[in-house]
Design a protein around this motif. Structure first.
Motif, PDB file in Angstrom:
ATOM      1  N   UNK A   1       0.851  -1.193   0.000  1.00 46.71           N
ATOM      2  CA  UNK A   1       0.000   0.000   0.000  1.00 46.71           C
ATOM      3  C   UNK A   1       0.878   1.231   0.000  1.00 46.71           C
ATOM      4  N   UNK A   2       0.607   2.138  -0.942  1.00 46.32           N
ATOM      5  CA  UNK A   2       1.368   3.381  -1.012  1.00 46.32           C
ATOM      6  C   UNK A   2       1.077   4.179   0.252  1.00 46.32           C
ATOM      7  N   UNK A   3       2.044   4.937   0.714  1.00 49.98           N
ATOM      8  CA  UNK A   3       1.932   5.533   2.037  1.00 49.98           C
ATOM      9  C   UNK A   3       1.562   7.010   2.041  1.00 49.98           C
ATOM     10  N   UNK A   4       1.146   7.565   0.910  1.00 48.54           N
ATOM     11  CA  UNK A   4       0.787   8.980   0.915  1.00 48.54           C
ATOM     12  C   UNK A   4      -0.699   9.238   0.722  1.00 48.54           C
ATOM     13  N   UNK A   5      -1.469   8.200   0.412  1.00 49.88           N
ATOM     14  CA  UNK A   5      -2.902   8.376   0.187  1.00 49.88           C
ATOM     15  C   UNK A   5      -3.599   7.043   0.492  1.00 49.88           C
ATOM     16  N   UNK A   6      -4.810   7.107   1.020  1.00 51.05           N
ATOM     17  CA  UNK A   6      -5.573   5.883   1.279  1.00 51.05           C
ATOM     18  C   UNK A   6      -6.000   5.220  -0.021  1.00 51.05           C
ATOM     19  N   UNK A   7      -6.292   3.939   0.057  1.00 45.41           N
ATOM     20  CA  UNK A   7      -6.904   3.187  -1.050  1.00 45.41           C
ATOM     21  C   UNK A   7      -6.058   3.112  -2.320  1.00 45.41           C
ATOM     22  N   UNK A   8      -4.755   2.980  -2.168  1.00 42.87           N
ATOM     23  CA  UNK A   8      -3.884   2.786  -3.335  1.00 42.87           C
ATOM     24  C   UNK A   8      -2.892   1.682  -3.019  1.00 42.87           C
ATOM     25  N   UNK A   9      -2.909   0.648  -3.862  1.00 49.17           N
ATOM     26  CA  UNK A   9      -1.997  -0.481  -3.709  1.00 49.17           C
ATOM     27  C   UNK A   9      -1.266  -0.719  -5.022  1.00 49.17           C
ATOM     28  N   UNK A  10      -0.109  -1.324  -4.922  1.00 49.29           N
ATOM     29  CA  UNK A  10       0.661  -1.679  -6.105  1.00 49.29           C
ATOM     30  C   UNK A  10      -0.024  -2.851  -6.805  1.00 49.29           C
ATOM     31  N   UNK A  11      -0.224  -2.712  -8.089  1.00 57.24           N
ATOM     32  CA  UNK A  11      -0.833  -3.767  -8.896  1.00 57.24           C
ATOM     33  C   UNK A  11       0.049  -4.000 -10.115  1.00 57.24           C
ATOM     34  N   UNK A  12       0.299  -5.243 -10.423  1.00 54.73           N
ATOM     35  CA  UNK A  12       1.177  -5.579 -11.552  1.00 54.73           C
ATOM     36  C   UNK A  12       0.592  -6.685 -12.400  1.00 54.73           C
ATOM     37  N   UNK A  13       1.351  -7.070 -13.407  1.00 52.43           N
ATOM     38  CA  UNK A  13       0.861  -8.091 -14.327  1.00 52.43           C
ATOM     39  C   UNK A  13      -0.355  -7.598 -15.094  1.00 52.43           C
ATOM     40  N   UNK A  14      -0.386  -6.294 -15.345  1.00 48.33           N
ATOM     41  CA  UNK A  14      -1.516  -5.672 -16.040  1.00 48.33           C
ATOM     42  C   UNK A  14      -1.134  -5.429 -17.496  1.00 48.33           C
ATOM     43  N   UNK A  15      -2.123  -5.153 -18.304  1.00 49.64           N
ATOM     44  CA  UNK A  15      -1.872  -4.750 -19.681  1.00 49.64           C
ATOM     45  C   UNK A  15      -2.199  -5.825 -20.702  1.00 49.64           C
ATOM     46  N   UNK A  16      -2.619  -5.351 -21.845  1.00 53.19           N
ATOM     47  CA  UNK A  16      -2.900  -6.211 -22.983  1.00 53.19           C
ATOM     48  C   UNK A  16      -1.893  -5.871 -24.061  1.00 53.19           C
ATOM     49  N   UNK A  17      -2.143  -6.268 -25.294  1.00 57.54           N
ATOM     50  CA  UNK A  17      -1.221  -5.979 -26.387  1.00 57.54           C
ATOM     51  C   UNK A  17      -0.876  -4.500 -26.392  1.00 57.54           C
ATOM     52  N   UNK A  18       0.358  -4.097 -26.491  1.00 60.43           N
ATOM     53  CA  UNK A  18       1.544  -4.919 -26.743  1.00 60.43           C
ATOM     54  C   UNK A  18       2.318  -5.288 -25.475  1.00 60.43           C
ATOM     55  N   UNK A  19       1.835  -4.918 -24.277  1.00 61.77           N
ATOM     56  CA  UNK A  19       2.649  -5.136 -23.083  1.00 61.77           C
ATOM     57  C   UNK A  19       2.424  -6.494 -22.416  1.00 61.77           C
ATOM     58  N   UNK A  20       1.280  -7.106 -22.594  1.00 57.41           N
ATOM     59  CA  UNK A  20       1.016  -8.446 -22.066  1.00 57.41           C
ATOM     60  C   UNK A  20       1.503  -8.668 -20.639  1.00 57.41           C
ATOM     61  N   UNK A  21       0.750  -8.190 -19.691  1.00 55.15           N
ATOM     62  CA  UNK A  21       0.998  -8.433 -18.267  1.00 55.15           C
ATOM     63  C   UNK A  21       2.302  -7.827 -17.747  1.00 55.15           C
TER      64      UNK A  21
END
Length: 155
Positions: free
Chosen positions: A35-55
């Motif tokens: 969880x990012x420490x400067x604002x509520x309700x924000x977490x690191x999320x990865x493995x995202x994206x579709x073409x051309x980045x594919x996760x």
């Protein structure tokens, strides 16, 4: 911000609320939320994206902000703490599973939504000059496995 709170669950998104595992050590093999420490309700999320980045994309989103994020994309917020890259299969136990991570240890953070994706930072060329963060396949090429190996290591 440069500070993150390591959590055992998403909680309610409020930074000031103590984690239910507070006081316990983080262990190899644990699934954590960053969880990012400067604002509520924000977490690191990865493995995202579709073409051309594919996760390969990494963001900070509100994991509780929509039913899509809370249910469909839930595993993109989960990071498995590993002592090594292993073979890239998420279901394979870490060789140090259950041992506490100590300050100064090098860890690898594997995103939990797809095999063969680890958090990698200090990436990028002009104009970002080593400021980019992704989830790449650390075993996907000799460049990633050898030349860029240290970009997957976090202390």
């Amino acid at each position: 911000t440069y500070q993150w709170t390591v959590r055992s669950s998403l909680g309610d998104g409020t930074r000031s609320v103590a984690d239910e595992q507070e006081g316990s050590c983080v262990k190899y093999g644990d699934i954590v939320y960053l969880q990012v420490n400067n604002v509520n309700n924000r977490w690191l999320t990865g493995g995202r994206g579709q073409f051309p980045t594919y996760n390969e994309d990494v963001y900070t989103y509100n994991a509780l902000g929509s039913s899509y994020e809370e249910f469909t994309a839930a595993s993109t917020y989960q990071w498995t703490v590993r002592s090594s890259l292993g073979d890239g299969t998420r279901s394979v136990a870490d060789e140090q599973e259950g041992s506490c991570v100590k300050y100064g240890d090098i860890v690898y953070l594997q995103v939990n939504n797809v095999n063969n994706r680890w958090l990698t930072g200090g990436r990028g060329q002009f104009p970002t000059y080593n400021e980019d963060v992704y989830t790449y396949n650390a075993l996907g090429s000799s460049y990633e496995e050898f030349t860029a190996a240290s970009t997957y290591q976090w202390t």
